[in-house]
Design an enzyme around this catalytic site. Sequence first.
Site, PDB file in Angstrom:
ATOM      1  N   ARG A  76       0.849  -1.212   0.000  1.00 26.56           N
ATOM      2  CA  ARG A  76       0.000   0.000   0.000  1.00 26.56           C
ATOM      3  C   ARG A  76       0.877   1.251   0.000  1.00 26.56           C
ATOM      4  O   ARG A  76       1.366   1.682   1.044  1.00 26.56           O
ATOM      5  CB  ARG A  76      -0.911  -0.035   1.227  1.00 26.56           C
ATOM      6  CG  ARG A  76      -1.805   1.169   1.382  1.00 26.56           C
ATOM      7  CD  ARG A  76      -2.916   1.231   0.372  1.00 26.56           C
ATOM      8  NE  ARG A  76      -3.937   0.215   0.557  1.00 26.56           N
ATOM      9  CZ  ARG A  76      -4.905  -0.022  -0.333  1.00 26.56           C
ATOM     10  NH1 ARG A  76      -4.984   0.682  -1.448  1.00 26.56           N
ATOM     11  NH2 ARG A  76      -5.803  -0.976  -0.115  1.00 26.56           N
ATOM     12  N   ARG A 102       0.921  -6.432  -9.555  1.00 26.81           N
ATOM     13  CA  ARG A 102       1.409  -5.859  -8.292  1.00 26.81           C
ATOM     14  C   ARG A 102       1.584  -6.923  -7.197  1.00 26.81           C
ATOM     15  O   ARG A 102       2.089  -6.611  -6.124  1.00 26.81           O
ATOM     16  CB  ARG A 102       0.501  -4.717  -7.815  1.00 26.81           C
ATOM     17  CG  ARG A 102      -0.924  -5.094  -7.491  1.00 26.81           C
ATOM     18  CD  ARG A 102      -1.707  -3.870  -6.981  1.00 26.81           C
ATOM     19  NE  ARG A 102      -3.076  -4.212  -6.625  1.00 26.81           N
ATOM     20  CZ  ARG A 102      -3.869  -3.449  -5.899  1.00 26.81           C
ATOM     21  NH1 ARG A 102      -3.442  -2.290  -5.437  1.00 26.81           N
ATOM     22  NH2 ARG A 102      -5.103  -3.823  -5.629  1.00 26.81           N
ATOM     23  N   HIS A 171      -0.090   3.801 -10.396  1.00 31.68           N
ATOM     24  CA  HIS A 171      -0.953   4.227  -9.279  1.00 31.68           C
ATOM     25  C   HIS A 171      -0.122   4.923  -8.193  1.00 31.68           C
ATOM     26  O   HIS A 171      -0.090   4.475  -7.038  1.00 31.68           O
ATOM     27  CB  HIS A 171      -1.626   2.965  -8.718  1.00 31.68           C
ATOM     28  CG  HIS A 171      -2.810   3.184  -7.838  1.00 31.68           C
ATOM     29  ND1 HIS A 171      -2.804   4.046  -6.760  1.00 31.68           N
ATOM     30  CD2 HIS A 171      -4.036   2.632  -7.868  1.00 31.68           C
ATOM     31  CE1 HIS A 171      -3.985   4.000  -6.178  1.00 31.68           C
ATOM     32  NE2 HIS A 171      -4.750   3.152  -6.826  1.00 31.68           N
ATOM     33  N   ASP A 214     -12.687   9.941  -6.339  1.00 25.63           N
ATOM     34  CA  ASP A 214     -12.349   8.828  -7.237  1.00 25.63           C
ATOM     35  C   ASP A 214     -12.884   9.241  -8.608  1.00 25.63           C
ATOM     36  O   ASP A 214     -14.040   9.004  -8.924  1.00 25.63           O
ATOM     37  CB  ASP A 214     -13.008   7.536  -6.725  1.00 25.63           C
ATOM     38  CG  ASP A 214     -12.437   6.297  -7.409  1.00 25.63           C
ATOM     39  OD1 ASP A 214     -11.652   6.455  -8.368  1.00 25.63           O
ATOM     40  OD2 ASP A 214     -12.774   5.178  -6.987  1.00 25.63           O
ATOM     41  N   GLU A 273      -3.077   9.243 -11.228  1.00 20.79           N
ATOM     42  CA  GLU A 273      -2.689   7.994 -11.888  1.00 20.79           C
ATOM     43  C   GLU A 273      -2.899   8.023 -13.401  1.00 20.79           C
ATOM     44  O   GLU A 273      -4.038   7.984 -13.859  1.00 20.79           O
ATOM     45  CB  GLU A 273      -3.546   6.855 -11.318  1.00 20.79           C
ATOM     46  CG  GLU A 273      -3.648   6.853  -9.807  1.00 20.79           C
ATOM     47  CD  GLU A 273      -4.842   6.032  -9.304  1.00 20.79           C
ATOM     48  OE1 GLU A 273      -5.246   5.069  -9.990  1.00 20.79           O
ATOM     49  OE2 GLU A 273      -5.377   6.362  -8.239  1.00 20.79           O
TER      50      GLU A 273
HETATM   51  C1  BG6 Z   1      -7.955   3.727  -7.429  1.00 23.89           C
HETATM   52  C2  BG6 Z   1      -9.364   3.428  -7.837  1.00 23.89           C
HETATM   53  O1  BG6 Z   1      -7.145   3.783  -8.556  1.00 23.89           O
HETATM   54  O2  BG6 Z   1      -7.479   2.697  -6.567  1.00 23.89           O
HETATM   55  C3  BG6 Z   1     -10.235   3.279  -6.600  1.00 23.89           C
HETATM   56  O3  BG6 Z   1      -9.849   4.478  -8.681  1.00 23.89           O
HETATM   57  C4  BG6 Z   1      -9.648   2.230  -5.664  1.00 23.89           C
HETATM   58  O4  BG6 Z   1     -11.551   2.932  -6.984  1.00 23.89           O
HETATM   59  C5  BG6 Z   1      -8.207   2.593  -5.362  1.00 23.89           C
HETATM   60  O5  BG6 Z   1     -10.415   2.171  -4.484  1.00 23.89           O
HETATM   61  C6  BG6 Z   1      -7.478   1.622  -4.440  1.00 23.89           C
HETATM   62  O6  BG6 Z   1      -7.581   0.321  -4.906  1.00 23.89           O
HETATM   63  P1  BG6 Z   1      -6.948  -0.869  -4.089  1.00 23.89           P
HETATM   64  O7  BG6 Z   1      -7.359  -2.124  -4.810  1.00 23.89           O
HETATM   65  O8  BG6 Z   1      -5.455  -0.682  -4.097  1.00 23.89           O
HETATM   66  O9  BG6 Z   1      -7.501  -0.773  -2.695  1.00 23.89           O
END
Ligand code: BG6
Length: 301
Positions: A76, A102, A171, A214, A273
Site C-alpha cells: 500500500r 502488483r 498508481h 475517485d 494515476e
Molecule cells: C484507485 C481506484 O485507482 O485505486 C479506486 O480508482 C480504488 O476505486 C483505489 O479504491 C485503491 O484500490 P486498491 O485495490 O489498491 O484498494
Amino acid sequence: MTQHEIDKLNKRFGAKVRIGFRLDSCGFPVAALVCKYGSAEISLYGAQVMTYRPVGHGPVLFLSKKSEFAEGKPIRGGIPICWPWFGKSKTDSSLPSHGFARTSLWQVVSSSYSDEVVELTLGLVDTPESKAIFPYAFAAQLRITVSQSLKLQLTTRNAGIAPMSLTEAFHPYFRVMRATNIAIQDLDGAKVDDRVTGEQSIQQGEVRITGETDRIYFPKQAHAAIADASLNRTIDIVFNGTKSLVVWNPWIEKSQQMPDFGDDEYTQMVCVEPANTDLTPLTLKPGDRHTLEMTIQAKLN
Ligand code: BG6
C-alpha cells in the site's frame, strides 16, 4: 528469494554505490538505485517503486505504515502497477482488484548506470497461473530511470496469436503535507467521470481534495502538477500512452475500512494515476506493443 539469489543479482546487475539488491525485513527482494540527483527503492515483488527521494527534497512518495508486505497482498503506497486490468476485472469481479502484476515477482532484465542516470528494467511473462485468469501470452517490461526525475515506462507486448485487451495504470501515492491544502493543476477544462457520484462534468480550475475522491479526468495536456503549499513543493507529472488520469483519495470512511491503511493517512497522500481504464481499454494485435510512460519531478516553489 534466497540470499544466494540476491548475491547472484548483485553480481550480474549490481554496481557499487549505484545499484544494489537486498532482502528487506519481510523477505521481499528490493533494488536500490542511486545517482547524483536522487535515489529510489523498488520491490521486485510487484515491480513497485516504494521510495523516491530527489536530492534536496523529502520523500515524494507515500508508503502506508500499515502496509502488510505479505505475499498475495499488494503493497500500500509507492507506485503500484495496475496491470493487466485496472480496478475490477471485466470478466470476473472476484479476481483481485487492479490485476496481478502488483502481486507477482518480476525478473531483473537489465541495468545500467552512470553518475547522472541509473536504470533498471524488470520483466513479467505469462505463466499457467496467469493464463487461468488472463488468457493471453504476454511480455511486460517496466523500465525505471532515476536521474533529475523518476521515469517509469511500462511496455506490454502481445506475444500470442489472438488480439489482447487490457486496462492498466501507474498508481502513484504522492506524499503531501495536508491533502486539503494541495491544488492539482493543469486539469482545467478536462472532462471528468466521477466514480463516487456517478456524475460527468467539466473541471473548472484547480482540483481540491475536500472529500472522498475517485475521478477519471481527460486532460487537454499530457501533464498535471500537485502544488503543495504546506511543503512549498510542486510535483510535476508528465505522461504518455494514455489520455486519462485518475485522482483518488479515500477520505475518512474508506480509510477506516482498509486494513492496510491508517485511519488518518488519507490526509498525507493523493493518487494521480496515468491510466487506460475501462473507459479507454487497449487492444493489442499479435506482436503489437504499447508503452505507458510517466515522469515525476519535484520542484521547490
Ligand atoms: C484507485 C481506484 O485507482 O485505486 C479506486 O480508482 C480504488 O476505486 C483505489 O479504491 C485503491 O484500490 P486498491 O485495490 O489498491 O484498494
